[in-house]
Design a protein around this motif. Structure first.
Motif, PDB file in Angstrom:
ATOM      1  N   GLU A 160     -35.765 -43.271  56.269  1.00 25.79           N
ATOM      2  CA  GLU A 160     -36.823 -42.574  55.550  1.00 25.79           C
ATOM      3  C   GLU A 160     -36.261 -41.665  54.479  1.00 25.79           C
ATOM      4  OE1 GLU A 160     -40.235 -42.769  56.012  1.00 25.79           O
ATOM      5  OE2 GLU A 160     -39.902 -44.299  57.453  1.00 25.79           O
ATOM      6  N   ILE A 161     -36.952 -41.456  53.439  1.00 20.00           N
ATOM      7  CA  ILE A 161     -36.247 -40.573  52.338  1.00 20.00           C
ATOM      8  C   ILE A 161     -36.381 -38.999  52.989  1.00 20.00           C
ATOM      9  CG2 ILE A 161     -36.758 -39.503  50.149  1.00 20.00           C
ATOM     10  CD1 ILE A 161     -37.723 -42.610  49.347  1.00 20.00           C
ATOM     11  N   HIS A 162     -35.498 -38.145  52.792  1.00 21.58           N
ATOM     12  CA  HIS A 162     -35.450 -36.694  53.119  1.00 21.58           C
ATOM     13  C   HIS A 162     -35.609 -35.999  52.133  1.00 21.58           C
ATOM     14  CE1 HIS A 162     -32.873 -37.762  56.933  1.00 21.58           C
ATOM     15  NE2 HIS A 162     -34.147 -38.092  56.944  1.00 21.58           N
ATOM     16  N   ASP A 163     -36.009 -34.816  51.771  1.00 16.17           N
ATOM     17  CA  ASP A 163     -36.074 -33.822  50.891  1.00 16.17           C
ATOM     18  C   ASP A 163     -34.769 -33.640  50.228  1.00 16.17           C
ATOM     19  OD1 ASP A 163     -38.974 -33.610  51.191  1.00 16.17           O
ATOM     20  OD2 ASP A 163     -38.597 -31.666  52.249  1.00 16.17           O
ATOM     21  N   SER A 164     -33.885 -33.622  50.843  1.00 14.92           N
ATOM     22  CA  SER A 164     -32.387 -33.368  50.580  1.00 14.92           C
ATOM     23  C   SER A 164     -31.834 -34.345  49.801  1.00 14.92           C
ATOM     24  CB  SER A 164     -31.597 -33.135  51.731  1.00 14.92           C
ATOM     25  OG  SER A 164     -31.409 -34.341  52.613  1.00 14.92           O
ATOM     26  N   ASP A 165     -32.395 -35.669  49.779  1.00 17.58           N
ATOM     27  CA  ASP A 165     -32.092 -36.734  48.919  1.00 17.58           C
ATOM     28  C   ASP A 165     -32.516 -36.757  47.556  1.00 17.58           C
ATOM     29  OD1 ASP A 165     -31.245 -37.966  51.416  1.00 17.58           O
ATOM     30  OD2 ASP A 165     -33.001 -39.277  51.732  1.00 17.58           O
ATOM     31  N   LEU A 166     -33.787 -36.053  47.153  1.00 19.18           N
ATOM     32  CA  LEU A 166     -33.962 -35.861  45.728  1.00 19.18           C
ATOM     33  C   LEU A 166     -33.184 -35.512  44.886  1.00 19.18           C
ATOM     34  CD1 LEU A 166     -37.942 -35.124  46.603  1.00 19.18           C
ATOM     35  CD2 LEU A 166     -36.787 -37.238  46.335  1.00 19.18           C
ATOM     36  N   PRO A 167     -32.327 -34.437  45.129  1.00 17.91           N
ATOM     37  CA  PRO A 167     -31.395 -33.929  44.446  1.00 17.91           C
ATOM     38  C   PRO A 167     -30.245 -34.899  44.003  1.00 17.91           C
ATOM     39  CG  PRO A 167     -31.745 -32.106  45.759  1.00 17.91           C
ATOM     40  CD  PRO A 167     -32.495 -33.463  46.273  1.00 17.91           C
ATOM     41  N   VAL A 168     -30.165 -35.796  44.822  1.00 14.40           N
ATOM     42  CA  VAL A 168     -29.134 -36.975  44.979  1.00 14.40           C
ATOM     43  C   VAL A 168     -29.651 -37.837  44.090  1.00 14.40           C
ATOM     44  CG1 VAL A 168     -27.577 -38.508  45.800  1.00 14.40           C
ATOM     45  CG2 VAL A 168     -27.954 -36.346  47.049  1.00 14.40           C
ATOM     46  N   PHE A 169     -30.901 -38.195  44.258  1.00 11.96           N
ATOM     47  CA  PHE A 169     -31.386 -39.311  43.109  1.00 11.96           C
ATOM     48  C   PHE A 169     -31.525 -38.575  41.955  1.00 11.96           C
ATOM     49  CE2 PHE A 169     -34.393 -40.997  47.233  1.00 11.96           C
ATOM     50  CZ  PHE A 169     -33.233 -41.540  47.691  1.00 11.96           C
ATOM     51  N   PHE A 170     -31.856 -37.569  41.728  1.00  5.72           N
ATOM     52  CA  PHE A 170     -32.113 -36.820  40.256  1.00  5.72           C
ATOM     53  C   PHE A 170     -30.726 -37.224  39.484  1.00  5.72           C
ATOM     54  CE2 PHE A 170     -32.159 -33.350  37.373  1.00  5.72           C
ATOM     55  CZ  PHE A 170     -33.435 -33.826  36.639  1.00  5.72           C
ATOM     56  N   ARG A 171     -29.707 -36.695  40.410  1.00  8.90           N
ATOM     57  CA  ARG A 171     -28.342 -36.934  39.663  1.00  8.90           C
ATOM     58  C   ARG A 171     -28.098 -38.403  39.221  1.00  8.90           C
ATOM     59  NH1 ARG A 171     -23.979 -38.521  41.297  1.00  8.90           N
ATOM     60  NH2 ARG A 171     -24.576 -38.380  43.587  1.00  8.90           N
ATOM     61  N   GLN A 172     -28.271 -39.186  40.178  1.00  5.32           N
ATOM     62  CA  GLN A 172     -28.018 -40.867  40.129  1.00  5.32           C
ATOM     63  C   GLN A 172     -28.833 -41.068  38.797  1.00  5.32           C
ATOM     64  OE1 GLN A 172     -29.178 -42.207  43.804  1.00  5.32           O
ATOM     65  NE2 GLN A 172     -26.829 -41.708  44.669  1.00  5.32           N
ATOM     66  N   VAL A 204     -31.089 -45.361  50.525  1.00  5.79           N
ATOM     67  CA  VAL A 204     -29.914 -46.437  50.814  1.00  5.79           C
ATOM     68  C   VAL A 204     -28.618 -45.375  51.182  1.00  5.79           C
ATOM     69  CG1 VAL A 204     -28.456 -48.149  49.936  1.00  5.79           C
ATOM     70  CG2 VAL A 204     -30.840 -47.924  49.192  1.00  5.79           C
ATOM     71  N   LEU A 205     -28.088 -45.941  52.381  1.00 10.58           N
ATOM     72  CA  LEU A 205     -26.719 -45.344  52.877  1.00 10.58           C
ATOM     73  C   LEU A 205     -25.664 -46.390  52.712  1.00 10.58           C
ATOM     74  CD1 LEU A 205     -28.407 -43.220  55.938  1.00 10.58           C
ATOM     75  CD2 LEU A 205     -27.981 -42.458  53.751  1.00 10.58           C
ATOM     76  N   ALA A 206     -24.575 -45.725  52.361  1.00  9.33           N
ATOM     77  CA  ALA A 206     -23.418 -46.576  52.536  1.00  9.33           C
ATOM     78  C   ALA A 206     -22.289 -45.939  53.261  1.00  9.33           C
ATOM     79  CB  ALA A 206     -22.841 -46.889  50.990  1.00  9.33           C
ATOM     80  N   ASP A 207     -21.819 -46.307  54.394  1.00  8.95           N
ATOM     81  CA  ASP A 207     -21.149 -45.505  55.210  1.00  8.95           C
ATOM     82  C   ASP A 207     -21.531 -43.892  55.608  1.00  8.95           C
ATOM     83  OD1 ASP A 207     -19.383 -47.663  55.754  1.00  8.95           O
ATOM     84  OD2 ASP A 207     -18.042 -47.065  54.284  1.00  8.95           O
ATOM     85  N   VAL A 264     -25.477 -40.920  50.742  1.00  5.09           N
ATOM     86  CA  VAL A 264     -26.568 -41.512  50.212  1.00  5.09           C
ATOM     87  C   VAL A 264     -26.266 -41.878  49.067  1.00  5.09           C
ATOM     88  CG1 VAL A 264     -28.660 -40.574  49.007  1.00  5.09           C
ATOM     89  CG2 VAL A 264     -28.285 -39.477  51.115  1.00  5.09           C
ATOM     90  N   VAL A 265     -26.401 -43.323  48.631  1.00  5.35           N
ATOM     91  CA  VAL A 265     -25.945 -43.918  47.609  1.00  5.35           C
ATOM     92  C   VAL A 265     -27.281 -44.375  46.574  1.00  5.35           C
ATOM     93  CG1 VAL A 265     -23.694 -44.494  48.562  1.00  5.35           C
ATOM     94  CG2 VAL A 265     -25.672 -46.244  48.509  1.00  5.35           C
ATOM     95  N   GLY A 266     -28.134 -44.342  46.989  1.00  4.65           N
ATOM     96  CA  GLY A 266     -29.682 -44.720  46.209  1.00  4.65           C
ATOM     97  C   GLY A 266     -30.820 -44.955  47.026  1.00  4.65           C
ATOM     98  N   SER A 267     -31.884 -45.529  46.249  1.00  8.31           N
ATOM     99  CA  SER A 267     -33.257 -45.760  47.037  1.00  8.31           C
ATOM    100  C   SER A 267     -33.579 -47.121  46.534  1.00  8.31           C
ATOM    101  CB  SER A 267     -34.066 -44.956  46.280  1.00  8.31           C
ATOM    102  OG  SER A 267     -34.336 -45.085  44.901  1.00  8.31           O
ATOM    103  N   VAL A 268     -34.428 -47.767  47.534  1.00  8.78           N
ATOM    104  CA  VAL A 268     -35.108 -49.163  47.293  1.00  8.78           C
ATOM    105  C   VAL A 268     -36.663 -48.917  47.909  1.00  8.78           C
ATOM    106  CG1 VAL A 268     -34.259 -49.770  49.694  1.00  8.78           C
ATOM    107  CG2 VAL A 268     -34.772 -51.433  48.091  1.00  8.78           C
TER     108      VAL A 268
END
Length: 156
Positions: free
Chosen positions: A7-19, A59-62, A65-69
């Motif tokens: 599930e997407i967490h609030d803390s993922d959003l800044p990572v997605f924004f940067r990506q 999306v998690l890799a090891d 947080v490396v992205g979204s789908v």
């Protein structure tokens, strides 16, 4: 590399924004937000997604947080989308993430669109069973021009 969805967490959003503000990734994706640097529009977009019937995952890799789908849209017209951090391109992460999402969302048909010159994304979609069903032209915000795109379908 272990790929997982959650599930997407609030803390993922800044990572997605940067990506989603990586100029090379934005150009490759082509069909992006009008202004990827507009945090308010970005945040509103993700709030709509997270409160809808769309199925969106981090999306998690090891463990990173490396992205979204996601699968989004109206029943019978639902599309897939994904975004993987450019630093992780070419490692099979998008393919693994999309396969996991497709296993979670059995609804068919599903559709996808990609810029005709986005060979990496087209390869991911084909590996996951999508087949080209149409070609079109569309306005690509990231390139500020109309470009060729490929429409793909995943049947039951």
């Amino acid at each position: 590399m272990h790929v997982a969805l959650r599930e997407i967490h609030d803390s993922d959003l800044p990572v997605f924004f940067r990506q989603m503000n990586d100029p090379e990734a934005v150009r490759m994706a082509a069909f992006t937000a009008k202004d990827p640097a507009d945090w308010d529009a970005f945040d509103a977009h993700w709030q709509r997604i997270r409160s809808s019937d769309d199925v969106a995952r981090t999306v998690l890799a090891d463990g990173d947080v490396v992205g979204s789908v996601a699968v989004y849209g109206e029943p019978g017209e639902r599309e897939v989308t994904y975004w993987i951090d450019r630093a992780y391109w070419g490692r099979g992460i998008a393919t693994a993430a999309l396969r996991d999402l497709l296993a979670e969302v059995p609804e068919r048909p599903l559709y996808a669109r990609a810029a005709a010159d986005n060979e990496g994304s087209l390869r991911v979609l084909e590996k996951c069973g999508f087949r080209e069903t149409a070609q079109a032209r569309g306005y690509a915000q990231a390139r500020d021009e109309e470009i060729d795109e490929v429409v793909l379908t995943l049947e039951g």
